[in-house]
Scaffold this motif. Structure first.
Motif, PDB file in Angstrom:
ATOM      1  N   ALA A 145       5.048  12.467  -8.888  1.00 45.64           N
ATOM      2  CA  ALA A 145       6.220  12.753  -8.056  1.00 45.64           C
ATOM      3  C   ALA A 145       6.710  14.193  -8.168  1.00 45.64           C
ATOM      4  O   ALA A 145       7.575  14.604  -7.390  1.00 45.64           O
ATOM      5  CB  ALA A 145       7.360  11.811  -8.446  1.00 45.64           C
ATOM      6  N   LEU A 146       6.167  14.962  -9.091  1.00 49.95           N
ATOM      7  CA  LEU A 146       6.661  16.323  -9.342  1.00 49.95           C
ATOM      8  C   LEU A 146       6.167  17.304  -8.280  1.00 49.95           C
ATOM      9  O   LEU A 146       5.159  17.061  -7.624  1.00 49.95           O
ATOM     10  CB  LEU A 146       6.212  16.788 -10.729  1.00 49.95           C
ATOM     11  CG  LEU A 146       6.814  16.027 -11.912  1.00 49.95           C
ATOM     12  CD1 LEU A 146       6.154  16.458 -13.211  1.00 49.95           C
ATOM     13  CD2 LEU A 146       8.324  16.233 -11.986  1.00 49.95           C
ATOM     14  N   PRO A 147       6.867  18.435  -8.098  1.00 48.42           N
ATOM     15  CA  PRO A 147       6.433  19.433  -7.109  1.00 48.42           C
ATOM     16  C   PRO A 147       5.162  20.146  -7.528  1.00 48.42           C
ATOM     17  O   PRO A 147       4.612  19.893  -8.603  1.00 48.42           O
ATOM     18  CB  PRO A 147       7.623  20.403  -7.056  1.00 48.42           C
ATOM     19  CG  PRO A 147       8.305  20.249  -8.373  1.00 48.42           C
ATOM     20  CD  PRO A 147       8.136  18.800  -8.746  1.00 48.42           C
ATOM     21  N   ALA A 148       4.697  21.046  -6.677  1.00 49.92           N
ATOM     22  CA  ALA A 148       3.416  21.727  -6.895  1.00 49.92           C
ATOM     23  C   ALA A 148       3.412  22.542  -8.174  1.00 49.92           C
ATOM     24  O   ALA A 148       4.431  23.107  -8.580  1.00 49.92           O
ATOM     25  CB  ALA A 148       3.119  22.633  -5.705  1.00 49.92           C
ATOM     26  N   ALA A 168       4.122  27.177  -1.039  1.00 49.99           N
ATOM     27  CA  ALA A 168       3.919  25.775  -1.421  1.00 49.99           C
ATOM     28  C   ALA A 168       4.767  25.406  -2.629  1.00 49.99           C
ATOM     29  O   ALA A 168       5.398  24.341  -2.670  1.00 49.99           O
ATOM     30  CB  ALA A 168       2.442  25.526  -1.712  1.00 49.99           C
ATOM     31  N   VAL A 169       4.796  26.289  -3.632  1.00 42.29           N
ATOM     32  CA  VAL A 169       5.616  26.036  -4.826  1.00 42.29           C
ATOM     33  C   VAL A 169       7.091  26.008  -4.444  1.00 42.29           C
ATOM     34  O   VAL A 169       7.843  25.119  -4.855  1.00 42.29           O
ATOM     35  CB  VAL A 169       5.355  27.107  -5.900  1.00 42.29           C
ATOM     36  CG1 VAL A 169       6.288  26.893  -7.100  1.00 42.29           C
ATOM     37  CG2 VAL A 169       3.899  27.065  -6.369  1.00 42.29           C
ATOM     38  N   PHE A 170       7.509  26.980  -3.636  1.00 40.78           N
ATOM     39  CA  PHE A 170       8.911  27.096  -3.224  1.00 40.78           C
ATOM     40  C   PHE A 170       9.364  25.850  -2.455  1.00 40.78           C
ATOM     41  O   PHE A 170      10.389  25.239  -2.782  1.00 40.78           O
ATOM     42  CB  PHE A 170       9.085  28.343  -2.361  1.00 40.78           C
ATOM     43  CG  PHE A 170      10.477  28.540  -1.834  1.00 40.78           C
ATOM     44  CD1 PHE A 170      11.435  29.203  -2.580  1.00 40.78           C
ATOM     45  CD2 PHE A 170      10.843  28.054  -0.578  1.00 40.78           C
ATOM     46  CE1 PHE A 170      12.724  29.394  -2.099  1.00 40.78           C
ATOM     47  CE2 PHE A 170      12.125  28.235  -0.084  1.00 40.78           C
ATOM     48  CZ  PHE A 170      13.067  28.907  -0.850  1.00 40.78           C
ATOM     49  N   ILE A 171       8.609  25.466  -1.444  1.00 38.66           N
ATOM     50  CA  ILE A 171       9.030  24.381  -0.559  1.00 38.66           C
ATOM     51  C   ILE A 171       9.015  23.028  -1.275  1.00 38.66           C
ATOM     52  O   ILE A 171       9.950  22.226  -1.130  1.00 38.66           O
ATOM     53  CB  ILE A 171       8.139  24.341   0.701  1.00 38.66           C
ATOM     54  CG1 ILE A 171       8.421  25.573   1.572  1.00 38.66           C
ATOM     55  CG2 ILE A 171       8.375  23.072   1.512  1.00 38.66           C
ATOM     56  CD1 ILE A 171       7.473  25.737   2.734  1.00 38.66           C
ATOM     57  N   THR A 172       7.965  22.759  -2.055  1.00 37.79           N
ATOM     58  CA  THR A 172       7.915  21.461  -2.753  1.00 37.79           C
ATOM     59  C   THR A 172       8.983  21.370  -3.838  1.00 37.79           C
ATOM     60  O   THR A 172       9.554  20.301  -4.066  1.00 37.79           O
ATOM     61  CB  THR A 172       6.522  21.209  -3.358  1.00 37.79           C
ATOM     62  OG1 THR A 172       6.166  22.284  -4.232  1.00 37.79           O
ATOM     63  CG2 THR A 172       5.469  21.069  -2.276  1.00 37.79           C
ATOM     64  N   THR A 173       9.272  22.499  -4.502  1.00 35.96           N
ATOM     65  CA  THR A 173      10.340  22.491  -5.504  1.00 35.96           C
ATOM     66  C   THR A 173      11.697  22.276  -4.839  1.00 35.96           C
ATOM     67  O   THR A 173      12.550  21.554  -5.367  1.00 35.96           O
ATOM     68  CB  THR A 173      10.349  23.812  -6.303  1.00 35.96           C
ATOM     69  OG1 THR A 173       9.066  24.024  -6.889  1.00 35.96           O
ATOM     70  CG2 THR A 173      11.376  23.762  -7.428  1.00 35.96           C
TER      71      THR A 173
END
Length: 312
Positions: A264-267, A288-293
């Motif tokens: 369930a964690l972000p990228a 990708a890191v920004f948006i998923t976080t």
């Protein structure tokens, strides 16, 4: 859950700080690959080593096999799902590596370890640390191959180079110390602790610095990128929850809980460092890191409430 929200806010604050520092040219763009190298080759190996030797070893024998097999299957399921969805969504060739990496690898180190400790205690953090061993081996071997896919490489990316790196060496040395019960001198332990504590903050600063190369509106320009949270934060954990619930055998409740939390964690923020090092799709990786976080502040508590109900 307050601990989840707090963790995400802290990660975002560091990303925005990195973005601001980059925009103000406090750190020059030419220095970003050097900072990513510092994380990948120095502080992150120390963090991996410390996360292993800091464990008491409780639950090692009973859950070790389940953890390793479970994490391998988690990555396999995520990989198959991502390959199908990337083709179905017609993601452009240059971005496919980032999309697949994002779906397969989560931020189970920087975000997962403190969350596991806060929610499940020391046993949960130990199980998460065991899972991280497999994740790190895959990230810095298969993951590197995924992120350099379709990109011309000046240096040939051999299997030996992917497997024999500072991260994986730290894993091996860490288990030697753990299994051999080798004590670490106090002075050395404090030095390693200082270096380890740098990793999480510096890695998120690198994400922000990578984003600072873009105009702020460009961060949100790729509309299709907003589908990534649906894949990383909803499709993957829901698939894992469904599979765990239909297993024909009893899975250790703590192992099941950590697998659900991991899914369930972000990228994984490591992709920003890897793309910086290999000069591939740095902007897509940082997005990708920004948006998923960003979206994880809502989805992580939701998936945990849905998946962990009755687990522990």
């Amino acid at each position: 859950m307050d601990v989840v929200i707090t963790s995400v806010i802290l990660l975002f604050a560091l990303i925005f700080l990195g973005f601001f520092i980059g925009k103000r040219k406090i750190v020059r763009q030419e220095s970003i690959p050097d900072l990513s190298n510092l994380v990948l080759k120095v502080t992150m190996p120390v963090t991996v080593f410390c996360s292993i030797i800091d464990q008491s070893g409780g639950g090692f024998g009973g859950s070790l096999v389940q953890v390793f097999i479970g994490v391998l299957l988690l990555h396999l399921i995520s990989a198959l799902l991502s390959f199908v969805l990337v083709k179905a969504l017609r993601v452009r060739e240059a971005d496919r590596g980032v999309w697949i990496f994002t779906c397969v690898f989560s931020n189970n180190g920087f975000m997962g370890l403190p969350l596991a400790l806060s929610v499940f205690g020391s046993e949960g953090m130990f199980v998460m640390a065991l899972g991280n061993v497999i994740s790190n081996l895959l990230i810095f071997s298969v993951g590197i191959r995924i992120l350099t896919w379709r990109y011309p490489m000046t240096d040939k990316l051999s299997l030996r180079r992917m497997l024999i790196n500072n991260i994986n060496i730290a894993v091996v040395i860490g288990f030697v110390f753990l299994l051999g019960r080798i004590p670490v001198p106090d002075v050395l332990g404090q030095l390693l602790s200082y270096l380890s504590n740098i990793t999480s903050g510096l890695s998120m600063l690198v994400v922000g610095l990578s984003l600072s190369r873009l105009a702020f509106r460009e961060v949100f320009r790729d509309r299709k990128m907003f589908l990534l949270p649906l894949l990383r934060l909803l499709a993957v954990p829901l698939a894992v929850i469904g599979i765990i619930r239909i297993l024909p055998f009893d899975l250790d409740p703590m192992v099941a809980s950590i697998l659900i939390l991991t899914s369930a964690l972000p990228a994984a923020s490591a992709q920003s460092m890897i793309t910086e090092q290999y000069h591939t799709n740095t902007s897509a990786a940082a997005r990708a890191v920004f948006i998923t976080t960003l979206f994880s502040v809502v989805t992580v508590p939701l998936m945990m409430a849905l998946g962990l109900q009755g687990q522990v």
